[in-house]
Design an enzyme around this catalytic site. Structure first.
Site, PDB file in Angstrom:
ATOM      1  N   ARG A  77       0.844  -1.190   0.000  1.00 21.12           N
ATOM      2  CA  ARG A  77       0.000   0.000   0.000  1.00 21.12           C
ATOM      3  C   ARG A  77       0.884   1.247   0.000  1.00 21.12           C
ATOM      4  NH1 ARG A  77      -1.956   0.835   4.345  1.00 21.12           N
ATOM      5  NH2 ARG A  77      -1.203  -0.936   5.531  1.00 21.12           N
ATOM      6  N   TYR A 217      -1.407  -3.513  -6.915  1.00 19.01           N
ATOM      7  CA  TYR A 217      -1.156  -4.298  -5.708  1.00 19.01           C
ATOM      8  C   TYR A 217      -2.313  -4.295  -4.702  1.00 19.01           C
ATOM      9  CZ  TYR A 217       0.974  -6.596  -1.932  1.00 19.01           C
ATOM     10  OH  TYR A 217       1.207  -7.511  -0.955  1.00 19.01           O
ATOM     11  N   GLY A 218      -2.627  -5.425  -4.151  1.00 19.25           N
ATOM     12  CA  GLY A 218      -3.526  -5.658  -3.010  1.00 19.25           C
ATOM     13  C   GLY A 218      -4.390  -4.491  -2.607  1.00 19.25           C
ATOM     14  N   LYS A 226      -9.589  -2.626   1.542  1.00 20.90           N
ATOM     15  CA  LYS A 226      -9.306  -1.479   2.414  1.00 20.90           C
ATOM     16  C   LYS A 226     -10.074  -0.233   1.970  1.00 20.90           C
ATOM     17  CE  LYS A 226      -7.122  -3.917   5.125  1.00 20.90           C
ATOM     18  NZ  LYS A 226      -5.796  -4.295   5.377  1.00 20.90           N
ATOM     19  N   HIS A 246     -10.589  -2.580  11.460  1.00 17.65           N
ATOM     20  CA  HIS A 246      -9.498  -3.431  10.959  1.00 17.65           C
ATOM     21  C   HIS A 246      -9.260  -4.535  11.988  1.00 17.65           C
ATOM     22  CE1 HIS A 246      -5.071  -3.411   9.259  1.00 17.65           C
ATOM     23  NE2 HIS A 246      -5.797  -4.358   8.719  1.00 17.65           N
ATOM     24  N   SER A 268      -1.317  -3.541  10.289  1.00 19.80           N
ATOM     25  CA  SER A 268      -0.933  -4.435   9.203  1.00 19.80           C
ATOM     26  C   SER A 268       0.348  -5.189   9.551  1.00 19.80           C
ATOM     27  CB  SER A 268      -0.723  -3.623   7.925  1.00 19.80           C
ATOM     28  OG  SER A 268      -1.918  -2.932   7.613  1.00 19.80           O
ATOM     29  N   ALA A 269       0.337  -6.474   9.257  1.00 19.73           N
ATOM     30  CA  ALA A 269       1.483  -7.357   9.497  1.00 19.73           C
ATOM     31  C   ALA A 269       1.864  -7.440  10.982  1.00 19.73           C
ATOM     32  CB  ALA A 269       2.686  -6.953   8.639  1.00 19.73           C
ATOM     33  N   CYS A 270       0.852  -7.375  11.848  1.00 18.51           N
ATOM     34  CA  CYS A 270       1.095  -7.498  13.287  1.00 18.51           C
ATOM     35  C   CYS A 270       0.333  -8.650  13.926  1.00 18.51           C
ATOM     36  CB  CYS A 270       0.766  -6.192  13.992  1.00 18.51           C
ATOM     37  SG  CYS A 270       1.920  -4.868  13.580  1.00 18.51           S
ATOM     38  N   LYS A 272      -2.947 -10.381  12.917  1.00 16.09           N
ATOM     39  CA  LYS A 272      -4.384 -10.676  12.888  1.00 16.09           C
ATOM     40  C   LYS A 272      -4.667 -12.049  12.277  1.00 16.09           C
ATOM     41  CE  LYS A 272      -5.469  -6.964  10.654  1.00 16.09           C
ATOM     42  NZ  LYS A 272      -4.083  -6.473  10.669  1.00 16.09           N
ATOM     43  N   ASN A 274      -2.795 -14.575  11.905  1.00 16.00           N
ATOM     44  CA  ASN A 274      -2.300 -15.660  12.765  1.00 16.00           C
ATOM     45  C   ASN A 274      -3.223 -15.916  13.948  1.00 16.00           C
ATOM     46  OD1 ASN A 274       0.645 -16.875  12.279  1.00 16.00           O
ATOM     47  ND2 ASN A 274       0.433 -14.892  11.288  1.00 16.00           N
ATOM     48  N   ASP A 293      -9.347  -9.949   8.993  1.00 23.43           N
ATOM     49  CA  ASP A 293      -8.797  -8.615   8.683  1.00 23.43           C
ATOM     50  C   ASP A 293      -9.789  -7.475   8.920  1.00 23.43           C
ATOM     51  OD1 ASP A 293      -6.386  -7.226   7.695  1.00 23.43           O
ATOM     52  OD2 ASP A 293      -7.609  -6.653   5.980  1.00 23.43           O
ATOM     53  N   SER A 388       5.143 -10.150   0.745  1.00 23.09           N
ATOM     54  CA  SER A 388       4.548 -11.090  -0.208  1.00 23.09           C
ATOM     55  C   SER A 388       3.296 -11.694   0.428  1.00 23.09           C
ATOM     56  CB  SER A 388       5.553 -12.171  -0.593  1.00 23.09           C
ATOM     57  OG  SER A 388       6.081 -12.805   0.552  1.00 23.09           O
ATOM     58  N   ARG A 389       2.344 -12.103  -0.418  1.00 15.05           N
ATOM     59  CA  ARG A 389       1.018 -12.464   0.094  1.00 15.05           C
ATOM     60  C   ARG A 389       0.487 -13.734  -0.547  1.00 15.05           C
ATOM     61  NH1 ARG A 389      -1.484  -8.848   4.121  1.00 15.05           N
ATOM     62  NH2 ARG A 389       0.114  -7.247   4.310  1.00 15.05           N
ATOM     63  N   PHE A 515       2.130 -16.824  18.843  1.00 19.17           N
ATOM     64  CA  PHE A 515       1.420 -17.779  17.988  1.00 19.17           C
ATOM     65  C   PHE A 515       0.433 -18.614  18.823  1.00 19.17           C
ATOM     66  CE2 PHE A 515       5.430 -16.684  15.806  1.00 19.17           C
ATOM     67  CZ  PHE A 515       4.893 -16.138  14.649  1.00 19.17           C
TER      68      PHE A 515
HETATM   69  P1  GTP Z   1      -2.175  -7.735   7.453  1.00 22.55           P
HETATM   70  O1  GTP Z   1      -2.693  -8.795   6.549  1.00 22.55           O
HETATM   71  O2  GTP Z   1      -1.120  -6.883   6.825  1.00 22.55           O
HETATM   72  O3  GTP Z   1      -3.263  -6.887   8.043  1.00 22.55           O
HETATM   73  O4  GTP Z   1      -1.364  -8.482   8.655  1.00 22.55           O
HETATM   74  P2  GTP Z   1      -1.857  -9.321   9.925  1.00 22.55           P
HETATM   75  O5  GTP Z   1      -2.167  -8.386  11.047  1.00 22.55           O
HETATM   76  O6  GTP Z   1      -2.915 -10.269   9.539  1.00 22.55           O
HETATM   77  O7  GTP Z   1      -0.524 -10.084  10.335  1.00 22.55           O
HETATM   78  P3  GTP Z   1      -0.141 -11.645  10.215  1.00 22.55           P
HETATM   79  O8  GTP Z   1      -0.976 -12.511  11.108  1.00 22.55           O
HETATM   80  O9  GTP Z   1      -0.082 -12.003   8.793  1.00 22.55           O
HETATM   81  O10 GTP Z   1       1.328 -11.625  10.825  1.00 22.55           O
HETATM   82  C1  GTP Z   1       2.345 -10.797  10.323  1.00 22.55           C
HETATM   83  C2  GTP Z   1       3.676 -11.298  10.762  1.00 22.55           C
HETATM   84  O11 GTP Z   1       3.740 -11.342  12.198  1.00 22.55           O
HETATM   85  C3  GTP Z   1       3.985 -12.709  10.282  1.00 22.55           C
HETATM   86  O12 GTP Z   1       5.297 -12.759   9.830  1.00 22.55           O
HETATM   87  C4  GTP Z   1       3.793 -13.555  11.501  1.00 22.55           C
HETATM   88  O13 GTP Z   1       4.597 -14.697  11.467  1.00 22.55           O
HETATM   89  C5  GTP Z   1       4.161 -12.606  12.652  1.00 22.55           C
HETATM   90  N1  GTP Z   1       3.410 -12.943  13.894  1.00 22.55           N
HETATM   91  C6  GTP Z   1       2.079 -13.166  13.997  1.00 22.55           C
HETATM   92  N2  GTP Z   1       1.725 -13.502  15.267  1.00 22.55           N
HETATM   93  C7  GTP Z   1       2.867 -13.475  15.997  1.00 22.55           C
HETATM   94  C8  GTP Z   1       3.163 -13.736  17.386  1.00 22.55           C
HETATM   95  O14 GTP Z   1       2.302 -14.059  18.211  1.00 22.55           O
HETATM   96  N3  GTP Z   1       4.467 -13.589  17.759  1.00 22.55           N
HETATM   97  C9  GTP Z   1       5.447 -13.231  16.869  1.00 22.55           C
HETATM   98  N4  GTP Z   1       6.692 -13.119  17.328  1.00 22.55           N
HETATM   99  N5  GTP Z   1       5.205 -13.003  15.556  1.00 22.55           N
HETATM  100  C10 GTP Z   1       3.937 -13.115  15.124  1.00 22.55           C
HETATM  101  C1  SPV Z   2      -2.943  -4.557   5.197  1.00 21.07           C
HETATM  102  O1  SPV Z   2      -1.956  -3.927   4.800  1.00 21.07           O
HETATM  103  O2  SPV Z   2      -3.529  -4.287   6.269  1.00 21.07           O
HETATM  104  C2  SPV Z   2      -3.434  -5.706   4.424  1.00 21.07           C
HETATM  105  C3  SPV Z   2      -2.889  -5.897   3.091  1.00 21.07           C
HETATM  106  O3  SPV Z   2      -4.300  -6.426   4.877  1.00 21.07           O
HETATM  107  S1  SPV Z   2      -3.623  -4.839   1.919  1.00 21.07           S
HETATM  108  O4  SPV Z   2      -4.794  -5.498   1.374  1.00 21.07           O
HETATM  109  O5  SPV Z   2      -2.632  -4.578   0.894  1.00 21.07           O
HETATM  110  O6  SPV Z   2      -4.054  -3.615   2.578  1.00 21.07           O
HETATM  111 MN    MN Z   3      -4.879  -5.930   7.084  1.00 19.49          MN
END
Ligand code: GTP
Ligand code: SPV
Ligand code: MN
Length: 606
Positions: A77, A217-218, A226, A246, A268-270, A272, A274, A293, A388-389, A515
């Site tokens: 994004r 992209y996404g 989004k 979100h 994002s990438a924190c 959710k 998982n 999400d 990457s997704r 996790f």
């Molecule tokens: P978006 O799709 O961007 O909104 O991301 P998201 O919030 O769904 O994050 P996602 O669950 O894809 O995790 C993002 C990264 O964080 C991955 O590389 C996971 O491996 C890592 N991660 C997720 N949960 C944990 C956790 O409990 N501990 C740690 N250390 N890393 C985690």
């Molecule tokens: C985010 O960035 O929060 C995502 C990926 O879930 S995207 O759809 O590119 O916004």
């Molecule tokens: Mn997201």
């Protein structure tokens, strides 16, 4: 014979007019009305393979699945190119880029003029949430990207049944216009990933319209996600008294069979995705997924807050997803029907990314199309882009809860806010009440990630994990959260928690295993909801008492556990000026109750 229809039209008069108007401006070679059938999907995927955008994976590895590499400059994004063009500047205030809508259209119209020349213009009718909802939330995306069509088919309910319902109701819908911004001159060869250096991701909240230019992209291009389900929907929700957030939605059943639905907002990438598909590590506990999400939440007649997942697929961060960390995601993609963007390819027609398996393949083709060996990884060149997704149908998820199909959603008993913080924020803290919980959300902070372009690892405030997604004035957004609590019976509102899976210990490693082991934190939350455990009062909120957080069987030293759980008052005193600075951005628009909460926190830490 091709099943791709260029003869389509619609009895939805207004839509027919809009499509005609867009075609007249963008001048595509042909117009295709997307029906969403399997046959059509197969043809579109074949076109993408033929054009070099997709590489089909081996059928015995990932059936009906495709690898795709984007342009290296179109991988995430683009928040600095994202605009909320409300009529009044103040209505986009504090956190968004803004431009006067007329001026923005004057800027964009020349870019859209003829931008689809040499290409196919696809019309994708879609619905976010259930077609059977009381008020189905329709959208139409017009795009010149077949990749977007293939991805939207996974991420949203699309095609003929949606269009039929729209026609029957002559329904209102969100207009999403998307172009990669790469017209083709007569005879000019296409590239695998067309895009433009100039990018605009623009929202007109009053018109409920989105114009996206230059990126494939996404979140920039799949406009249901989004752009609609968060930015436009949050503006609708503010007007209409509901919430577009979100958040993941998790169904948790304890050993006694008591069910709680938990929503969680992490940037994002924190984490959710998982947490949404977590494998519990405590006997008798069961976790199922409703969403990973986005949550749309409305009050039911019983006064409880109900959440639905408006999406139909998962668009998950690939790196770090593996059999050890998220086996359910792995089982979902194994079933095929998926698109993998910017990951690496194995020599036997499969895909790989960092963290998928402990053993690294001896040879890969990296997301940049280069030979890759583990030595490259050791030298600091990952095989896959950090953002990457995988894009995969949610119905393939083995842990999908039956309630995913409930048009009115599930009643939420707890909301978690969390981010990536190496310090300061303990593993889990309960808010004293809704207002205090809103303060948790309003001051949420996290280190930035690769999900958006720009620096990675910088701490920034990300209110409710919505910083890049609030479609209106952020002060009004925080006020809306407070109003939701004031207007409803507080005893029925979800309890709010602040969590942090990413705190570091003295050695620099993660203090908490995270996790699946996050089950233990969820258990404490459920025990609190059920009233079976007490809590310690600290200056920042309520934290687990020694012995109440189940750590049995965890390989964790006392020091590590303390590092994860501790409320370090000095760290929090250091946090106060940062919160002050963040709140000062809002000036008079900051709701007084949040100012009160900051005063209370300051006094408690004195
Ligand atoms: P978006 O799709 O961007 O909104 O991301 P998201 O919030 O769904 O994050 P996602 O669950 O894809 O995790 C993002 C990264 O964080 C991955 O590389 C996971 O491996 C890592 N991660 C997720 N949960 C944990 C956790 O409990 N501990 C740690 N250390 N890393 C985690
Ligand atoms: C985010 O960035 O929060 C995502 C990926 O879930 S995207 O759809 O590119 O916004
Ligand atoms: Mn997201």
């Amino acid at each position: 014979m091709s099943t791709i229809s260029t003869q389509g039209t619609t009895h939805h008069t207004e839509l027919a007019g809009w499509v005609e108007e867009v075609a007249a401006r963008t001048r595509p070679d042909r117009v295709v009305w997307v029906t969403g059938t399997d046959e059509e999907s197969a043809e579109i995927n074949a076109l993408l393979v033929e054009g070099g955008t997709f590489v089909q994976l081996a059928e015995d590895k990932k059936p009906n699945s495709f690898y795709c590499a984007s342009d290296p400059d179109d991988v995430a994004r683009v928040e600095d190119r994202t605009y909320i063009c409300s009529v009044e500047e103040k209505d986009a205030g504090h956190t968004n880029n803004w431009m006067d809508p007329a001026q923005m259209k004057a800027t964009l119209e020349p870019l859209f003029d003829g931008c689809m020349t040499g290409r196919t213009m696809y019309v994708i009718p879609f619905v976010m949430g259930h077609l059977e909802a009381d008020q189905p939330m329709f959208g139409v995306e017009i795009t010149d990207s077949a990749y977007v069509v293939a991805s939207m088919r996974i991420m949203a309910r699309i095609g003929t049944p949606v269009l039929a319902k729209m026609e029957e109701l002559q329904a209102d819908y969100v207009k999403g216009l998307h172009s990669v911004g790469a017209p083709l001159a007569d005879g000019q060869a296409d590239v695998p990933w067309p895009c433009n250096d100039t990018k605009y991701i623009v929202h007109f909240p009053e018109e409920r319209a989105i114009w996206s230019y230059g990126s494939g992209y996404g979140g920039n291009a799949l406009l249901g996600k989004k752009c609609y389900a968060l930015r436009i929907a949050s503006a609708m929700a503010h007007d209409e008294g509901w919430m577009a957030e979100h958040m993941l939605i998790l169904k948790l059943t304890n050993p006694e069979g008591v069910v709680h639905y938990i929503a969680a907002a992490f940037p994002s990438a924190c984490g959710k995705t998982n947490l949404a598909m977590l494998e519990t590590t405590l006997p008798g506990w069961k976790a199922e997924t409703v969403g990973d999400d986005i949550a749309w939440m409305r009050f039911g007649d019983d006064g409880q807050l109900y959440a639905v997942n408006p999406e139909f697929g998962l668009f998950g961060v690939a790196p770090g997803t593996g059999y050890g960390t998220n086996p359910n995601a792995m089982h979902t993609i194994e079933r095929g029907n998926s698109i993998f963007t910017n990951v690496a390819r194995t020599d036997d027609g499969d895909i790989w990314w960092e963290g998928m398996t402990d053993d690294k393949p001896e040879h890969l083709t990296s997301w940049k199309g280069k030979d890759w060996t583990p030595a490259d990884g050791e030298a600091g060149t990952p095989s896959s882009h950090p953002n990457s997704r995988f894009c995969t149908p949610i119905e393939q998820l083995p842990t999908l809860a039956q309630e995913y199909y409930e048009p009115n959603g599930v009643p939420i008993s707890a909301i978690l806010f969390g981010g990536r913080r190496k310090t300061t924020v303990p593993l889990v803290t309960e808010a004293r009440d809704w207002q205090h919980g809103t303060f948790f959300g309003a001051t949420l902070s996290s280190e930035t990630t690769a999900a958006a372009t720009g620096a990675v690892g910088v701490v920034r405030r990300d209110p409710m994990a919505m910083l890049p997604f609030i479609g209106y004035n952020a002060g009004d957004y925080l006020g809306h959260w407070l109003d939701m609590g004031k207007q409803h019976d507080e005893s029925k509102m979800p309890k709010i928690y602040l969590v942090n899976w990413f705190r570091r210990d003295a050695d620099g490693g993660f203090a908490w295993p995270g996790f699946g082991e996050n089950t233990r934190v969820l258990k404490w939350v459920v025990d609190r909801l059920e009233g079976t455990v007490g809590a310690d009062e600290t200056p920042i909120g309520l934290t687990p008492r020694a012995g109440d957080l189940d750590v049995e069987g965890l390989d964790l030293t006392d020091e590590q556990l303390a590092a994860a759980l501790a409320v370090d008052e000095q760290e929090w005193r250091d946090e106060l000026p940062l919160i002050r600075e963040w709140f000062d951005k809002f000036g008079d628009a900051l709701p007084q109750q949040l100012e009160d909460e900051l005063q209370t926190l300051t006094q408690r830490l004195a």
